[in-house]
Design a protein around this motif. Sequence first.
Motif, PDB file in Angstrom:
ATOM      1  N   SER A  39       0.839  -1.192   0.000  1.00 51.64           N
ATOM      2  CA  SER A  39       0.000   0.000   0.000  1.00 51.64           C
ATOM      3  C   SER A  39       0.876   1.244   0.000  1.00 51.64           C
ATOM      4  CB  SER A  39      -0.895  -0.012   1.240  1.00 51.64           C
ATOM      5  OG  SER A  39      -1.740   1.102   1.252  1.00 51.64           O
ATOM      6  N   GLU A  40       0.460   2.270  -0.746  1.00 47.80           N
ATOM      7  CA  GLU A  40       1.198   3.531  -0.774  1.00 47.80           C
ATOM      8  C   GLU A  40       0.250   4.679  -1.103  1.00 47.80           C
ATOM      9  OE1 GLU A  40       2.818   3.952  -5.320  1.00 47.80           O
ATOM     10  OE2 GLU A  40       4.119   2.959  -3.874  1.00 47.80           O
ATOM     11  N   ILE A  41       0.709   5.899  -0.886  1.00 41.10           N
ATOM     12  CA  ILE A  41      -0.091   7.087  -1.150  1.00 41.10           C
ATOM     13  C   ILE A  41       0.211   7.605  -2.549  1.00 41.10           C
ATOM     14  CG2 ILE A  41      -0.577   9.459  -0.436  1.00 41.10           C
ATOM     15  CD1 ILE A  41      -1.634   7.349   1.478  1.00 41.10           C
ATOM     16  N   ALA A  42      -0.830   8.012  -3.290  1.00 38.47           N
ATOM     17  CA  ALA A  42      -0.669   8.571  -4.638  1.00 38.47           C
ATOM     18  C   ALA A  42      -1.594   9.769  -4.799  1.00 38.47           C
ATOM     19  CB  ALA A  42      -0.974   7.514  -5.695  1.00 38.47           C
ATOM     20  N   GLU A  43      -1.259  10.636  -5.743  1.00 42.70           N
ATOM     21  CA  GLU A  43      -2.097  11.791  -6.067  1.00 42.70           C
ATOM     22  C   GLU A  43      -3.118  11.397  -7.128  1.00 42.70           C
ATOM     23  OE1 GLU A  43      -2.314  14.849  -4.798  1.00 42.70           O
ATOM     24  OE2 GLU A  43      -0.802  14.367  -3.282  1.00 42.70           O
ATOM     25  N   ALA A  44      -4.382  11.694  -6.863  1.00 43.00           N
ATOM     26  CA  ALA A  44      -5.455  11.263  -7.765  1.00 43.00           C
ATOM     27  C   ALA A  44      -6.167  12.456  -8.401  1.00 43.00           C
ATOM     28  CB  ALA A  44      -6.457  10.396  -7.016  1.00 43.00           C
ATOM     29  N   PHE A  45      -6.821  12.164  -9.501  1.00 43.27           N
ATOM     30  CA  PHE A  45      -7.581  13.153 -10.276  1.00 43.27           C
ATOM     31  C   PHE A  45      -8.863  12.462 -10.682  1.00 43.27           C
ATOM     32  CE2 PHE A  45      -8.316  15.605 -14.288  1.00 43.27           C
ATOM     33  CZ  PHE A  45      -8.205  16.882 -13.777  1.00 43.27           C
ATOM     34  N   ILE A  46      -9.977  13.199 -10.662  1.00 46.02           N
ATOM     35  CA  ILE A  46     -11.264  12.590 -11.009  1.00 46.02           C
ATOM     36  C   ILE A  46     -11.898  13.402 -12.120  1.00 46.02           C
ATOM     37  CG2 ILE A  46     -12.626  13.854  -9.273  1.00 46.02           C
ATOM     38  CD1 ILE A  46     -13.937  11.014  -8.722  1.00 46.02           C
ATOM     39  N   LYS A  56       4.920   8.926 -15.496  1.00 44.59           N
ATOM     40  CA  LYS A  56       5.846   8.989 -14.366  1.00 44.59           C
ATOM     41  C   LYS A  56       5.517   7.916 -13.327  1.00 44.59           C
ATOM     42  CE  LYS A  56       7.600  12.176 -10.850  1.00 44.59           C
ATOM     43  NZ  LYS A  56       7.506  13.550 -10.267  1.00 44.59           N
ATOM     44  N   TYR A  57       4.236   7.771 -13.018  1.00 40.00           N
ATOM     45  CA  TYR A  57       3.825   6.757 -12.040  1.00 40.00           C
ATOM     46  C   TYR A  57       4.054   5.353 -12.590  1.00 40.00           C
ATOM     47  CZ  TYR A  57       0.992   4.891  -8.174  1.00 40.00           C
ATOM     48  OH  TYR A  57       0.562   4.226  -7.046  1.00 40.00           O
ATOM     49  N   ILE A  76      -6.544  -0.943 -14.239  1.00 39.16           N
ATOM     50  CA  ILE A  76      -5.794   0.036 -15.021  1.00 39.16           C
ATOM     51  C   ILE A  76      -5.992  -0.273 -16.505  1.00 39.16           C
ATOM     52  CG2 ILE A  76      -3.503   0.928 -15.600  1.00 39.16           C
ATOM     53  CD1 ILE A  76      -2.657   0.257 -12.734  1.00 39.16           C
ATOM     54  N   VAL A  77      -6.477   0.716 -17.261  1.00 37.40           N
ATOM     55  CA  VAL A  77      -6.754   0.484 -18.683  1.00 37.40           C
ATOM     56  C   VAL A  77      -5.797   1.230 -19.598  1.00 37.40           C
ATOM     57  CG1 VAL A  77      -9.199  -0.046 -18.345  1.00 37.40           C
ATOM     58  CG2 VAL A  77      -8.483   2.342 -18.696  1.00 37.40           C
ATOM     59  N   GLY A  78      -4.935   2.083 -19.047  1.00 35.99           N
ATOM     60  CA  GLY A  78      -4.012   2.799 -19.914  1.00 35.99           C
ATOM     61  C   GLY A  78      -3.011   3.645 -19.162  1.00 35.99           C
ATOM     62  N   VAL A  79      -1.972   4.050 -19.900  1.00 33.57           N
ATOM     63  CA  VAL A  79      -0.944   4.974 -19.399  1.00 33.57           C
ATOM     64  C   VAL A  79      -0.995   6.211 -20.277  1.00 33.57           C
ATOM     65  CG1 VAL A  79       1.521   5.347 -18.996  1.00 33.57           C
ATOM     66  CG2 VAL A  79       0.517   3.072 -18.613  1.00 33.57           C
ATOM     67  N   ILE A  80      -1.170   7.380 -19.680  1.00 34.00           N
ATOM     68  CA  ILE A  80      -1.320   8.632 -20.424  1.00 34.00           C
ATOM     69  C   ILE A  80       0.019   9.056 -21.025  1.00 34.00           C
ATOM     70  CG2 ILE A  80      -1.965  11.075 -20.249  1.00 34.00           C
ATOM     71  CD1 ILE A  80      -4.285   9.059 -20.077  1.00 34.00           C
ATOM     72  N   ALA A  81      -0.025   9.648 -22.213  1.00 35.05           N
ATOM     73  CA  ALA A  81       1.185  10.113 -22.890  1.00 35.05           C
ATOM     74  C   ALA A  81       1.966  11.069 -21.989  1.00 35.05           C
ATOM     75  CB  ALA A  81       0.808  10.805 -24.200  1.00 35.05           C
ATOM     76  N   PRO A  82       3.307  10.965 -21.964  1.00 32.26           N
ATOM     77  CA  PRO A  82       4.114  11.778 -21.034  1.00 32.26           C
ATOM     78  C   PRO A  82       4.096  13.268 -21.341  1.00 32.26           C
ATOM     79  CG  PRO A  82       5.524  10.567 -22.561  1.00 32.26           C
ATOM     80  CD  PRO A  82       4.133  10.052 -22.757  1.00 32.26           C
ATOM     81  N   THR A  83       3.675  13.657 -22.537  1.00 33.00           N
ATOM     82  CA  THR A  83       3.663  15.079 -22.904  1.00 33.00           C
ATOM     83  C   THR A  83       2.509  15.836 -22.258  1.00 33.00           C
ATOM     84  OG1 THR A  83       2.449  14.440 -24.890  1.00 33.00           O
ATOM     85  CG2 THR A  83       4.827  14.755 -25.100  1.00 33.00           C
ATOM     86  N   PHE A  84       1.538  15.124 -21.674  1.00 33.21           N
ATOM     87  CA  PHE A  84       0.369  15.777 -21.097  1.00 33.21           C
ATOM     88  C   PHE A  84       0.473  15.796 -19.579  1.00 33.21           C
ATOM     89  CE2 PHE A  84      -4.097  15.601 -19.535  1.00 33.21           C
ATOM     90  CZ  PHE A  84      -4.494  16.843 -20.000  1.00 33.21           C
ATOM     91  N   SER A  85       0.504  17.003 -18.997  1.00 32.58           N
ATOM     92  CA  SER A  85       0.598  17.118 -17.540  1.00 32.58           C
ATOM     93  C   SER A  85      -0.718  17.551 -16.910  1.00 32.58           C
ATOM     94  CB  SER A  85       1.699  18.113 -17.155  1.00 32.58           C
ATOM     95  OG  SER A  85       1.401  19.399 -17.659  1.00 32.58           O
ATOM     96  N   GLY A  86      -1.740  17.825 -17.729  1.00 34.89           N
ATOM     97  CA  GLY A  86      -3.028  18.241 -17.201  1.00 34.89           C
ATOM     98  C   GLY A  86      -3.306  19.704 -17.475  1.00 34.89           C
ATOM     99  N   VAL A  87      -4.485  20.173 -17.083  1.00 29.75           N
ATOM    100  CA  VAL A  87      -4.881  21.561 -17.341  1.00 29.75           C
ATOM    101  C   VAL A  87      -4.905  22.387 -16.057  1.00 29.75           C
ATOM    102  CG1 VAL A  87      -6.276  20.894 -19.331  1.00 29.75           C
ATOM    103  CG2 VAL A  87      -7.353  21.059 -17.081  1.00 29.75           C
ATOM    104  N   ASN A  99       3.467  18.491 -12.225  1.00 31.67           N
ATOM    105  CA  ASN A  99       3.511  17.054 -12.441  1.00 31.67           C
ATOM    106  C   ASN A  99       2.086  16.542 -12.618  1.00 31.67           C
ATOM    107  OD1 ASN A  99       6.324  16.668 -12.216  1.00 31.67           O
ATOM    108  ND2 ASN A  99       6.181  16.764  -9.980  1.00 31.67           N
ATOM    109  N   PRO A 100       1.871  15.620 -13.550  1.00 32.74           N
ATOM    110  CA  PRO A 100       0.515  15.089 -13.726  1.00 32.74           C
ATOM    111  C   PRO A 100       0.115  14.251 -12.520  1.00 32.74           C
ATOM    112  CG  PRO A 100       2.097  13.811 -15.005  1.00 32.74           C
ATOM    113  CD  PRO A 100       2.853  14.981 -14.436  1.00 32.74           C
TER     114      PRO A 100
END
Length: 256
Positions: free
Chosen positions: A34-41, A78-79, A104-115, A121-122
């Motif tokens: 178990s570990e802590i991660a930053e999430a986005f919804i 990164k994750y 987990i259904v995918g890994v987001i392209a590294p060029t996208f960090s979010g809006v 960091n994404p």
Amino acid sequence: YPMYQQLVADNRSMTDLAAFAPFGRVNVFVDGQSEIAEAFITSGNYYPMLGVTARIGRTLLPEDDRPTAPPVAVISSKYWHSRFGTDPAVVGKAIKVNNVPVTIVGVIAPTFSGVQQPVANPPDISLPLSLDPQLSTSPVPSAGPGVPRLSQATYWWLQVMGRLKPGVTAAQVQGNLEGVFQNTARSGLSAYLESLPEKERSLSYNRSRTEVPRLLVEPGGRGMYDVPTNELRSVTILAVVVGLVLLIVCANVANL
């Protein structure tokens, strides 16, 4: 969320409209650890609307918004590197997020960090909005026990971004949706106050609650949080000073 649903229903000026929010820290359980991660919804159309693709697998999709859809997630590059050792078999892997089983259904392209910010960091993991009631571990302040914030008309937490139709301006979006926004906000506030017990409704705090938020439509080309001009100027000056200091250091090293 009810406001977002109403904006989608009355939208005539954008080709698509997505809702999203930082979720904060979550507990991720992977392979017995178990570990802590930053999430986005986010709503399922967030990545397709922005034209973002997956490095492997797929992004979240509109069908992932359905309450009956299998619970899924996507992770950042990164994750993927730090937690999963860049293993391509991560797609299809079952994990738990806040004790909710997801795949987990995918890994987001590294060029996208979010809006969220120009430089950031994404989030480690992104999940569909439909999972919010299961993932949330703390009660909503304005809601009763067991009431999810997705159904709260007076709980403001989501950010909304849309893609303009060709030739449409931000002012036209404002004209299209400002009345809808005001009416929906006022209706939501009235319904909330009426749902309160008489004792709470008679409190001076609630009796004076008549104002509702106003709709603000701004260009989103630089993300949700654009840097103010004065801050940008300060950062530029600081960058120049740092550059000069580095040049002096390099000159001193060369002399030595």
